[in-house]
Design an enzyme around this catalytic site. Structure first.
Site, PDB file in Angstrom:
ATOM      1  CD  GLU A 218      26.219  22.968  86.449  1.00 40.26           C
ATOM      2  OE1 GLU A 218      26.833  22.429  87.692  1.00 40.26           O
ATOM      3  OE2 GLU A 218      26.675  23.692  85.760  1.00 40.26           O
ATOM      4  CG  HIS A 256      34.179  26.186  86.920  1.00 35.83           C
ATOM      5  ND1 HIS A 256      33.510  26.863  87.653  1.00 35.83           N
ATOM      6  CD2 HIS A 256      33.689  26.036  85.756  1.00 35.83           C
ATOM      7  CE1 HIS A 256      32.682  27.519  86.908  1.00 35.83           C
ATOM      8  NE2 HIS A 256      32.722  26.815  85.762  1.00 35.83           N
TER       9      HIS A 256
END
Length: 298
Positions: A218, A256
């Site tokens: 990510e 998150h």
């Protein structure tokens, strides 16, 4: 073989009596050899009781002494989860897998420092997977965590991902085109966590039963780049790489987890470029991961 866990692994569940712990323990028990693998639960208030025929102990130390378990999985709520990780370390387990999301960063800092100090003093190193991760699975042998068991098939492809759902996506694609998995590992997205991409890649490289790997990262942080540089020098197996967050605006936090762009080489484009430079086959389209890998095996 596989990495970290197999059908003979004995597991303690910390937080077994909570709603989440109960739900997933039952699912893990039902998967493959789970009935024999999940040997103990921990809850100081319910020691001496049983749940799903699993004995509950007052502490991890006691559970380990009574059952010989070497791995724990943690579903303890955020406020107590860091203490639960430390309890697993103090009991000298081989591996602690923390599923819990939302542990305060400061709590994790304290635990990480205590783990480092223990190791520096010559104590046993307990590996930590997570927190905020789906866990790991060795298909048809054992599943520890919250991933859907039914999408996995036994085989020779390794999967490692920072994102939980993308782990499942890669696995489902592989299974669909007839490629099974040796192990699939979700390392979690929190800023302070245990095992990194580089550790899992090292394990897959050493595993004689893994032929190739899908590595998913990510935006944010240096971990994927560090793993890629290590792979360039050491990895003997083909790798497909994907980074989530190609369209994220620079400086945005993603999801998150701990994916904060802090400048430098941590945008998706920068990471993909480094991975490509290091010999990975990269894609900007997650639906192609398994297809690309299959092509590398010919």
């Amino acid at each position: 073989m596989s990495i970290y866990i197999n059908k003979d692994t004995k597991v303690i569940t910390q937080g077994i009596t909570g709603k989440t712990g109960q739900f997933h323990t039952e699912k893990c028990q039902e998967y493959a050899n789970g009935k024999n693998c999940f040997v103990a639960g921990v809850n100081p208030k319910k020691a001496g009781e049983k749940i799903f025929d699993i004995p509950i102990f007052g502490s991890v130390k006691e559970a380990k002494a009574q059952t010989g378990a070497t791995v724990s999985v943690i579903y303890v709520p955020p406020a107590g989860a860091a203490d639960a990780i430390w309890e697993a370390c103090e009991a000298d387990l081989d591996l602690a897998i923390c599923i819990t999301e939302g542990i305060p960063v400061r709590d994790m800092l304290v635990v990480r420092n205590k783990m480092k100090a223990k190791e520096a003093a010559g104590g046993k190193k307990t590996l930590l997977l997570g927190p905020n991760c789906p866990g790991l699975i060795t298909p048809d042998e054992i599943k520890i965590g919250i991933m859907p068991g039914h999408i996995h098939r036994k085989g020779r492809i390794g999967v490692v991902s920072r994102s939980g759902t993308l782990t499942y996506e890669a696995v489902a694609q592989l299974t669909e085109i007839g490629l099974g998995q040796s192990s699939a590992v979700g390392i979690g997205g929190d800023p302070i966590n245990g095992l990194k991409h580089i550790d899992i890649m090292r394990a897959f490289n050493d595993d004689p039963d893994t032929d190739a790997v899908i590595m998913i990262g990510e935006i944010g942080g240096p971990d994927e780049a560090e793993a890629a540089v290590w792979c360039k020098a050491n990895m003997k197996k083909p790798i497909v790489g994907f980074i989530a967050g190609v369209t994220a605006p620079a400086g945005k936090r993603m999801g998150h987890a701990g994916a904060l762009i802090s400048g430098g080489a941590d945008t998706a484009d920068a990471k993909l470029a480094i991975m490509e430079e290091c010999g990975f086959t990269v894609t900007r389209n997650p639906s192609e991961m398994a297809k690309l890998l299959k092509a590398l095996l010919k």
